[in-house]
Design a protein around this motif. Structure first.
Motif, short mmCIF file in Angstrom:
data_model
loop_
_atom_site.label_atom_id
_atom_site.label_comp_id
_atom_site.label_asym_id
_atom_site.label_seq_id
_atom_site.Cartn_x
_atom_site.Cartn_y
_atom_site.Cartn_z
N ALA A 1 103.83 -7.99 99.54
CA ALA A 1 104.38 -8.63 98.34
C ALA A 1 103.98 -7.84 97.10
O ALA A 1 102.81 -7.50 96.91
CB ALA A 1 103.89 -10.07 98.24
N ARG A 2 104.96 -7.57 96.26
CA ARG A 2 104.72 -6.77 95.06
C ARG A 2 103.67 -7.41 94.16
O ARG A 2 102.78 -6.74 93.63
CB ARG A 2 106.03 -6.58 94.30
CG ARG A 2 105.90 -5.65 93.09
CD ARG A 2 107.21 -5.59 92.32
NE ARG A 2 107.09 -4.69 91.18
CZ ARG A 2 107.42 -3.40 91.21
NH1 ARG A 2 107.89 -2.87 92.33
NH2 ARG A 2 107.29 -2.65 90.13
N ASP A 3 103.75 -8.74 93.97
CA ASP A 3 102.81 -9.39 93.07
C ASP A 3 101.38 -9.31 93.60
O ASP A 3 100.42 -9.18 92.84
CB ASP A 3 103.21 -10.84 92.79
CG ASP A 3 103.24 -11.69 94.04
OD1 ASP A 3 103.18 -11.14 95.16
OD2 ASP A 3 103.35 -12.93 93.91
N ALA A 4 101.19 -9.34 94.94
CA ALA A 4 99.85 -9.23 95.52
C ALA A 4 99.27 -7.83 95.29
O ALA A 4 98.09 -7.68 94.97
CB ALA A 4 99.88 -9.55 97.01
N VAL A 5 100.11 -6.81 95.45
CA VAL A 5 99.65 -5.43 95.23
C VAL A 5 99.32 -5.22 93.76
O VAL A 5 98.28 -4.64 93.41
CB VAL A 5 100.72 -4.42 95.70
CG1 VAL A 5 100.31 -2.99 95.32
CG2 VAL A 5 100.93 -4.52 97.21
#
Length: 200
Positions: free
Chosen positions: A50-54
């Motif tokens: 997930a982009r937001d997690a990275v």
């Protein structure tokens, strides 16, 4: 083209995540396995993150690199780069009042101690060059003001004894790194600093 845009907006491949975080592909894979980064697999078997997690992890990395004065001074001595980064990220994620420094081996650890004596040393034992056994012996002989020392090692109790052991008062934890136990220990140290026991 639209599909590529959605992918860039919503998630990264492991290779893209490695580039964003400035680490190797193997490191990202290890972080996924350790639960640091949530991920899923496509029907074709490719990992997606997930982009937001990275992006959140990237912010935590940047925050962890900024030391703050007046905190519990913690020194981690660990020769594995991936393990050092796990320490850095986990400690940053807790949001505790501490200043973390990292060393690659016992010699580097002693240099760090020479610059500023830490309140807590967390060290591996089996390291190239000066190992943790040598460093601990030096600390106890030459640094009377050394704070608490904790060992986190993949060596078995028998192997530790065969290599000379460590002082009895040092807690020894087995790898993988027991972050829950370390957090409890650090919180206890912080509590004792905030509410020191008065002499009776």
């Amino acid at each position: 083209m639209a599909k590529r845009h959605d992918q860039a907006r919503d998630f990264y491949t492991t290779r893209e995540a490695a580039k964003v975080l400035g680490v190797s592909l193997t490191t990202v894979q290890l972080w996924v396995e350790a639960g640091i980064l949530p991920a899923w697999k496509t029907p074709g078997g490719h990992r997606r993150l997930a982009r937001d997690a990275v992006d959140r992890l990237q912010r935590e990395q940047q925050s962890a690199k900024q030391p703050a004065l007046g905190r519990l001074k913690v020194l981690v001595v660990e020769d594995e780069p991936v393990q050092r980064e796990l320490y850095r990220l986990q400690f940053a994620r807790w949001g505790l009042n501490l200043d973390l420094r990292l060393a690659e081996n016992g010699f580097d650890g002693l240099i760090q101690v020479g610059r500023e004596v830490p309140d807590l040393v967390i060290t591996d034992l089996d390291m190239p060059g000066m190992d943790g056994f040598q460093m601990i012996r030096h600390l106890f002989r030459q640094v009377p003001g050394i704070g608490k020392v904790v060992v986190v090692s993949a060596l078995s109790p028998e192997e530790i004894r065969a290599r000379g052991g460590v002082p009895e008062q040092i807690p020894v934890y087995a790898k993988p790194v027991p972050f829950a136990a370390l957090r409890k220990l650090i919180e206890q140290e912080l509590t004792e600093r905030a509410f020191p026991r008065r002499a009776s």
